[in-house]
Design an enzyme around this catalytic site. Structure first.
Site, short mmCIF file in Angstrom:
data_model
loop_
_atom_site.label_atom_id
_atom_site.label_comp_id
_atom_site.label_asym_id
_atom_site.label_seq_id
_atom_site.Cartn_x
_atom_site.Cartn_y
_atom_site.Cartn_z
N LYS A 124 -0.13 0.45 10.19
CA LYS A 124 0.28 1.82 9.80
C LYS A 124 -0.67 2.86 10.39
O LYS A 124 -0.48 4.06 10.22
CB LYS A 124 0.31 1.95 8.28
CG LYS A 124 1.41 1.11 7.62
CD LYS A 124 1.54 1.46 6.16
CE LYS A 124 2.29 0.45 5.34
NZ LYS A 124 3.71 0.32 5.64
N GLN A 166 -1.11 4.29 2.69
CA GLN A 166 -0.51 5.54 3.20
C GLN A 166 -1.51 6.70 3.23
O GLN A 166 -1.11 7.84 3.48
CB GLN A 166 0.69 5.93 2.32
CG GLN A 166 1.80 4.90 2.27
CD GLN A 166 2.55 4.71 3.59
OE1 GLN A 166 2.36 5.45 4.55
NE2 GLN A 166 3.41 3.72 3.64
N HIS A 213 3.94 0.70 -4.84
CA HIS A 213 4.71 -0.19 -3.96
C HIS A 213 4.77 -1.57 -4.63
O HIS A 213 3.85 -1.94 -5.36
CB HIS A 213 3.96 -0.27 -2.63
CG HIS A 213 4.67 -1.00 -1.54
ND1 HIS A 213 4.67 -2.37 -1.45
CD2 HIS A 213 5.38 -0.55 -0.49
CE1 HIS A 213 5.35 -2.73 -0.38
NE2 HIS A 213 5.80 -1.63 0.22
N CYS A 254 10.73 -0.38 -1.27
CA CYS A 254 9.83 -1.33 -1.97
C CYS A 254 9.15 -0.66 -3.16
O CYS A 254 7.96 -0.90 -3.43
CB CYS A 254 8.78 -1.92 -1.02
SG CYS A 254 9.51 -2.81 0.35
N ASP A 274 -5.07 1.74 -3.26
CA ASP A 274 -4.17 1.27 -2.21
C ASP A 274 -4.09 2.39 -1.17
O ASP A 274 -3.42 3.41 -1.37
CB ASP A 274 -2.78 0.96 -2.81
CG ASP A 274 -1.77 0.60 -1.72
OD1 ASP A 274 -2.08 0.74 -0.53
OD2 ASP A 274 -0.64 0.18 -2.08
N1 C6P Z 1 5.08 0.41 2.90
C1 C6P Z 1 7.02 1.57 3.75
O1 C6P Z 1 7.98 1.68 4.55
P1 C6P Z 1 2.07 -4.07 4.20
O2 C6P Z 1 3.51 -4.42 4.27
O3 C6P Z 1 1.27 -5.18 3.58
O4 C6P Z 1 1.51 -3.59 5.50
O5 C6P Z 1 1.95 -2.80 3.24
C2 C6P Z 1 2.47 -2.84 1.93
C3 C6P Z 1 2.34 -1.49 1.30
C4 C6P Z 1 1.48 -1.33 0.22
N2 C6P Z 1 1.27 -0.13 -0.34
C5 C6P Z 1 1.90 0.97 0.10
C6 C6P Z 1 1.61 2.30 -0.54
C7 C6P Z 1 2.79 0.88 1.17
O6 C6P Z 1 3.40 1.98 1.61
C8 C6P Z 1 3.04 -0.39 1.78
C9 C6P Z 1 4.04 -0.54 2.88
C10 C6P Z 1 6.06 0.41 3.96
O7 C6P Z 1 6.82 2.38 2.86
C11 C6P Z 1 6.79 -0.88 4.10
S1 C6P Z 1 7.69 -1.33 2.66
#
Ligand code: C6P
Length: 402
Positions: free
Chosen positions: A222, A199, A119, A361, A196
């Site tokens: 999430k 997910q 991401h 992203c 990370d």
């Molecule tokens: N992915 C998606 O729709 P935040 O925004 O800080 O809560 O998470 C960022 C982030 C970092 N790593 C991974 C693997 C992610 O999937 C995400 C967030 C969302 O896929 C929003 S772009």
């Protein structure tokens, strides 16, 4: 899992006079009543700033806040609450590590390894660091199924490699990366390993001691918790050596104009008034999923993912599925022929079905797949096979319109 749907009031609503089918859970999950009620109750009954007051409400709010830290520790099986730092989310946790670890541990020419499927939140902070410090970024390639090439990964290490920062589960491909094995390879080469978990933590049990990772990051929103709260787990000995990220109240031991000393962990990394209502909401969310059982949630979401992929590949002519790794969960990304994913998403929305479209992203991953964007359905514990069927039937209808 059907009866848990009643815990989520929003699932009962309609959009465009159709029952909502919410399949954008990788972006954010819906919130169960218990999370919203815990936060409302805190504002109505126990609101006071934490760690600052001798008065009853402040003590009570502090107990809830530190109780939430213990709930997170338990949930990911960290050794100590000193290893749990609250942040605004995965993105801030990653920026914290890039900034603080980068400051304390990295010099020009040192190497950080990322993967093709990261991401932007796990790419850009490292690029900013590269601009500041002249570090070198290397990228683990993947095959066409979305499986990382571990031989190529091994070959990336040199005596300048300091850190590997890799997603546990790809937000686009759903690939579950073998992070325990990857961490072992990194440690053998003398490098640290960051997971990370944005997910993964919401979808199956994650045990930081079993993974033996040095850092793990994830977001509350999430995993059925509130927005604006997230977690950085770090091994205590490592966090201890890292310099503070931001300065301000709460993170200090003593301040004079000549010199400041810092608080012990984890407070050294928590400048300013924390989102103590958010942490309480997050703890309620973790209690909620723990009561259901993360293994049960994982089995249910695996079933939905398989069912969805099977139906899509059999029934939608011209479909291209992205991410066919043997270890995969919760996310199904696809394109159909030359149809623009945005058109698919917009027409499905009119039928009450919420999916995400675009680059997710993850533009370097889009480039690797040779596309500008994709459509993506992603699942949570409250989704049902019937909803997957509604989605596939609607997609057939939409595709026929072109
Ligand atoms: N992915 C998606 O729709 P935040 O925004 O800080 O809560 O998470 C960022 C982030 C970092 N790593 C991974 C693997 C992610 O999937 C995400 C967030 C969302 O896929 C929003 S772009």
């Amino acid at each position: 899992m059907q009866h848990y749907r009643d815990d989520f009031p929003i699932l009962g609503r309609e959009v465009y006079h159709r029952p909502l089918v919410y399949l954008d859970n990788a972006a954010t999950t819906q919130k169960p009543r218990c999370v919203v009620e815990a936060m409302t109750a805190q504002y109505y009954e126990t609101n006071a700033n934490v760690h600052r007051g001798v008065h009853f409400l402040s003590q009570r709010a502090t107990d809830l806040h530190e109780g939430a830290r213990e709930a997170v520790r338990r949930f990911i099986n960290a050794r100590s609450t000193a290893e749990i730092v609250f942040t605004r989310g995965t993105t801030e946790s990653l920026n914290l590590v890039a900034s603080s670890f980068g400051e304390g541990f990295l010099k020009a020419g040192d190497e950080v390894i990322l993967s093709t499927m990261e991401h932007h939140s796990n790419i850009v902070p490292w690029q900013l660091l590269r601009e500041r410090k002249g570090i070198v970024l290397k990228v683990i390639p993947m095959d066409d199924r979305g499986v990382l090439d571990l031989d190529a990964y091994r070959a990336l290490f040199t005596d300048r490699t300091r850190l590997v920062s890799c997603c546990h589960v790809s937000n686009v491909l759903g690939t579950i990366n073998p992070v325990a094995e990857m961490a072992r390879i990194a440690h053998d080469a003398g490098a640290y390993f960051l997971v990370d978990g944005a997910q993964s933590v919401p979808h199956f049990p994650v045990d930081v001691q079993a993974l033996n990772c040095d850092f793990l990051v994830f977001s509350g929103h999430k995993i059925y918790g509130p927005t604006g709260i997230g977690v950085l787990y770090g091994k205590e000995a490592l966090l201890d050596k890292m310099p503070p990220y931001q300065g301000g109240g709460e993170m200090i031991a003593r301040v004079t104009f000549e010199r400041t000393t810092y608080e012990r962990l984890p407070f050294k990394f928590e400048a300013g008034t924390p989102d103590y209502v958010g942490t309480h909401g997050l703890a309620a969310a973790l209690d909620y999923v723990s009561a259901i059982g993360m293994e049960r949630i994982a089995a249910h979401e695996d079933d939905l993912t398989r069912h969805c992929m099977e139906r899509l590949s059999c029934e939608i002519e011209g479909i291209r599925l992205f991410g066919e790794a043997p270890a995969k969960t919760s996310v199904v990304a696809f394109n159909v022929g030359h149809l623009h994913p945005m058109d698919l998403g917009t027409l499905l929305d009119r039928l009450g079905i919420a999916i995400r479209t675009g680059h997710h992203c993850a533009q370097p991953l889009m480039a690797r797949c040779g596309v500008e964007g994709m459509a993506r359905a992603s699942f949570a514990l409250y989704n049902t096979r019937e909803e997957v069927d509604t989605f596939v039937d609607a997609l057939r209808r939409v595709v026929r319109m072109f």
